[in-house]
Write a protein that holds these residues in place. Structure first.
Motif, PDB file in Angstrom:
ATOM      1  N   ASN A   4       0.863  -1.175   0.000  1.00  0.00           N
ATOM      2  CA  ASN A   4       0.000   0.000   0.000  1.00  0.00           C
ATOM      3  C   ASN A   4       0.905   1.232   0.000  1.00  0.00           C
ATOM      4  O   ASN A   4       1.792   1.353   0.855  1.00  0.00           O
ATOM      5  N   ILE A   5       0.686   2.129  -0.947  1.00  0.00           N
ATOM      6  CA  ILE A   5       1.542   3.302  -1.045  1.00  0.00           C
ATOM      7  C   ILE A   5       0.706   4.569  -1.197  1.00  0.00           C
ATOM      8  O   ILE A   5      -0.469   4.520  -1.595  1.00  0.00           O
ATOM      9  N   GLU A   6       1.320   5.694  -0.856  1.00  0.00           N
ATOM     10  CA  GLU A   6       0.726   7.015  -1.046  1.00  0.00           C
ATOM     11  C   GLU A   6       1.601   7.778  -2.035  1.00  0.00           C
ATOM     12  O   GLU A   6       2.830   7.797  -1.901  1.00  0.00           O
ATOM     13  N   VAL A   7       0.964   8.393  -3.019  1.00  0.00           N
ATOM     14  CA  VAL A   7       1.725   9.165  -4.006  1.00  0.00           C
ATOM     15  C   VAL A   7       1.220  10.607  -4.022  1.00  0.00           C
ATOM     16  O   VAL A   7       0.014  10.860  -3.938  1.00  0.00           O
ATOM     17  N   HIS A   8       2.146  11.548  -4.102  1.00  0.00           N
ATOM     18  CA  HIS A   8       1.812  12.969  -4.100  1.00  0.00           C
ATOM     19  C   HIS A   8       2.537  13.648  -5.261  1.00  0.00           C
ATOM     20  O   HIS A   8       3.768  13.572  -5.347  1.00  0.00           O
ATOM     21  N   GLY A   9       1.774  14.300  -6.111  1.00  0.00           N
ATOM     22  CA  GLY A   9       2.408  15.138  -7.123  1.00  0.00           C
ATOM     23  C   GLY A   9       3.030  16.358  -6.470  1.00  0.00           C
ATOM     24  O   GLY A   9       2.568  16.829  -5.423  1.00  0.00           O
ATOM     25  N   GLY A  10       4.082  16.877  -7.078  1.00  0.00           N
ATOM     26  CA  GLY A  10       4.760  18.040  -6.509  1.00  0.00           C
ATOM     27  C   GLY A  10       3.896  19.293  -6.561  1.00  0.00           C
ATOM     28  O   GLY A  10       3.026  19.446  -7.426  1.00  0.00           O
ATOM     29  N   LYS A  11       4.121  20.206  -5.639  1.00  0.00           N
ATOM     30  CA  LYS A  11       3.380  21.476  -5.607  1.00  0.00           C
ATOM     31  C   LYS A  11       3.945  22.422  -6.656  1.00  0.00           C
ATOM     32  O   LYS A  11       5.157  22.521  -6.851  1.00  0.00           O
ATOM     33  N   GLY A  12       3.059  23.128  -7.333  1.00  0.00           N
ATOM     34  CA  GLY A  12       3.493  24.128  -8.302  1.00  0.00           C
ATOM     35  C   GLY A  12       4.102  25.335  -7.602  1.00  0.00           C
ATOM     36  O   GLY A  12       3.666  25.735  -6.517  1.00  0.00           O
ATOM     37  N   GLY A  13       5.114  25.925  -8.215  1.00  0.00           N
ATOM     38  CA  GLY A  13       5.756  27.095  -7.630  1.00  0.00           C
ATOM     39  C   GLY A  13       4.877  28.340  -7.737  1.00  0.00           C
ATOM     40  O   GLY A  13       4.036  28.460  -8.632  1.00  0.00           O
ATOM     41  N   ASN A  14       5.062  29.271  -6.809  1.00  0.00           N
ATOM     42  CA  ASN A  14       4.281  30.517  -6.821  1.00  0.00           C
ATOM     43  C   ASN A  14       4.751  31.445  -7.927  1.00  0.00           C
ATOM     44  O   ASN A  14       5.931  31.451  -8.304  1.00  0.00           O
ATOM     45  N   GLY A  15       3.814  32.247  -8.429  1.00  0.00           N
ATOM     46  CA  GLY A  15       4.182  33.309  -9.343  1.00  0.00           C
ATOM     47  C   GLY A  15       4.864  34.440  -8.583  1.00  0.00           C
ATOM     48  O   GLY A  15       4.729  34.557  -7.363  1.00  0.00           O
ATOM     49  N   CYS A  16       5.597  35.260  -9.293  1.00  0.00           N
ATOM     50  CA  CYS A  16       6.358  36.347  -8.668  1.00  0.00           C
ATOM     51  C   CYS A  16       5.679  37.688  -8.918  1.00  0.00           C
ATOM     52  O   CYS A  16       5.144  37.927 -10.009  1.00  0.00           O
ATOM     53  N   ALA A  17       5.689  38.539  -7.917  1.00  0.00           N
ATOM     54  CA  ALA A  17       5.193  39.911  -8.067  1.00  0.00           C
ATOM     55  C   ALA A  17       6.384  40.857  -8.004  1.00  0.00           C
ATOM     56  O   ALA A  17       6.961  41.065  -6.929  1.00  0.00           O
ATOM     57  N   SER A  18       6.794  41.356  -9.134  1.00  0.00           N
ATOM     58  CA  SER A  18       7.899  42.310  -9.180  1.00  0.00           C
ATOM     59  C   SER A  18       7.632  43.320 -10.295  1.00  0.00           C
ATOM     60  O   SER A  18       6.763  43.097 -11.156  1.00  0.00           O
ATOM     61  N   PHE A  19       8.378  44.420 -10.276  1.00  0.00           N
ATOM     62  CA  PHE A  19       8.116  45.504 -11.230  1.00  0.00           C
ATOM     63  C   PHE A  19       9.426  46.027 -11.802  1.00  0.00           C
ATOM     64  O   PHE A  19      10.459  46.077 -11.122  1.00  0.00           O
ATOM     65  N   GLU A  20       9.353  46.380 -13.065  1.00  0.00           N
ATOM     66  CA  GLU A  20      10.466  47.051 -13.730  1.00  0.00           C
ATOM     67  C   GLU A  20      10.214  48.558 -13.681  1.00  0.00           C
ATOM     68  O   GLU A  20       9.153  49.029 -14.101  1.00  0.00           O
ATOM     69  N   ILE A  21      11.153  49.309 -13.158  1.00  0.00           N
ATOM     70  CA  ILE A  21      10.994  50.758 -13.049  1.00  0.00           C
ATOM     71  C   ILE A  21      11.361  51.390 -14.381  1.00  0.00           C
ATOM     72  O   ILE A  21      12.519  51.342 -14.824  1.00  0.00           O
ATOM     73  N   LEU A  22      10.388  51.988 -15.035  1.00  0.00           N
ATOM     74  CA  LEU A  22      10.609  52.653 -16.315  1.00  0.00           C
ATOM     75  C   LEU A  22      10.948  54.129 -16.135  1.00  0.00           C
ATOM     76  O   LEU A  22      11.714  54.704 -16.914  1.00  0.00           O
TER      77      LEU A  22
END
Length: 338
Positions: A4-22
């Motif tokens: 009997n086994i348990e399998v877990h898919g990996g968690k997706g990474g978070n998106g990033c909040a950043s800004f380029e200063i124009l």
């Protein structure tokens, strides 16, 4: 032979909040997306012989978070669980989504098949056959993506970033049913392991007491023309095995996958047993468990004929095989004669 086994898919990474200063008053979102979580696969490997897995929880790798300048996070590593050929995978959770394949190639270069059956059971009966059992989580979206025209798809979300999704989690039951061309069937201590060691490259445990073999051993017999056959030593069967006495069903189910059955009969008269009666009892147990088993091509091997003054026992088996129409071979597995 079961796990009997348990399998877990990996968690997706978070998106990033950043800004380029124009300019001092103008900035533009440039946060990248996270990486997808890694998948978990189960793959049949002919070099594996048992289901003695070192652990019971298997996880895909987590995806990395997105970065500034639109950098996408690294995808999580996939995880492959190697199991013997003949392993049956069943999802334990009811009313859950079925096991499914994807279009990516597996570690052997084969394309996993898609399965759409109910109940969700998959038979890994060939080397390299691969199934996806837990899909990795989807990655989070960075604010660069959310600021574009794609933002219309995420109006209910914050326009900063989105977090990654968790991967799938499934509980699975693995059961091994050995696959071999020839299956050696007999009572405990009839000499099946000795015969396997004598004929093939297998080196099973051999001892002068019953139930030395608790798991099937599989060996390969090589011929001079480079052809080969596989042979399985089925653990000893006792009277009442068909009704699951002892570990009856645990042993009998391995015979279902063999193409030819060899009944190994002890010709030494141990415990005053008659070889002919042993053969009849074995046939009865197989018939009561699954009538199709006795329809398989089969023959009888009378073992331990090197022991003297047992001619009457040998004649007893000869008469029984003649009545049943089964070919009879005689020999001594211990001394490789016959």
């Amino acid at each position: 032979d079961k796990a009997n086994i348990e399998v877990h898919g990996g968690k997706g990474g978070n998106g990033c909040a950043s800004f380029e200063i124009l300019s001092p008053s103008v900035k533009r979102p440039n946060g990248g997306n996270g990486g997808a979580g890694g998948n978990v696969y189960i793959v049949a490997d002919k070099t594996m012989t048992h289901l003695a897995l070192q652990r019971s929880h298997f996880n895909g790798g987590n995806g990395s978070h997105g970065g500034a300048d639109g950098m996408t996070g690294r995808r999580g590593d996939d995880f492959y669980i190697k199991v013997p050929c003949g392993t049956i995978v069943t999802e334990k959770v009811s009313n859950s989504e079925l096991l499914g394949g994807i279009n990516e190639t597996d570690m052997f270069g084969n394309e996993p098949q898609a399965y759409d059956a109910d109940p969700p059971t998959v038979d890994l009966d060939e080397h390299g056959k691969c199934i996806l059992v837990a899909r990795g989580g989807k990655p989070g979206i960075g604010n660069k993506g959310l600021s574009s025209g794609k933002a219309r798809l995420f109006r209910s979300m914050s326009l900063q970033k989105s977090i990654g999704h968790p991967g799938q989690h499934k509980s699975l039951f693995l059961e091994l049913k050995s696959i071999a061309d020839v299956g050696l069937v007999g009572y405990p201590n009839a000499g099946k392991s000795t015969l396997l060691a004598s004929l093939s490259n297998a080196r099973p445990k051999i001892a002068p007491y019953p139930f030395t073999t608790l798991h099937p051993n599989i060996g390969v017999i090589q011929y001079s023309d480079h052809k080969s056959i596989s042979m399985a030593d089925i653990p000893g069967i006792i009277d009442g095995a068909s009704v699951d006495r002892g570990l009856g069903h645990e042993f009998l189910r391995h015979i279902e996958r063999t193409k030819i059955i060899v009944y190994v009969i002890d010709g030494s008269g141990t415990d005053e047993r008659l070889p002919g009666n042993d053969l009849k009892s074995l046939l009865t147990e197989l018939k009561e468990y699954d009538n199709e088993l006795i329809k398989k091509p089969s023959l009888v091997f009378l073992n331990k004929v090197d022991i003297e003054n047992k001619d009457k026992l040998h004649e007893n088996l000869k008469r029984a095989t003649h009545r049943l129409g089964l070919p009879l071979l005689k020999g001594s597995a211990k001394y490789s004669k016959g």
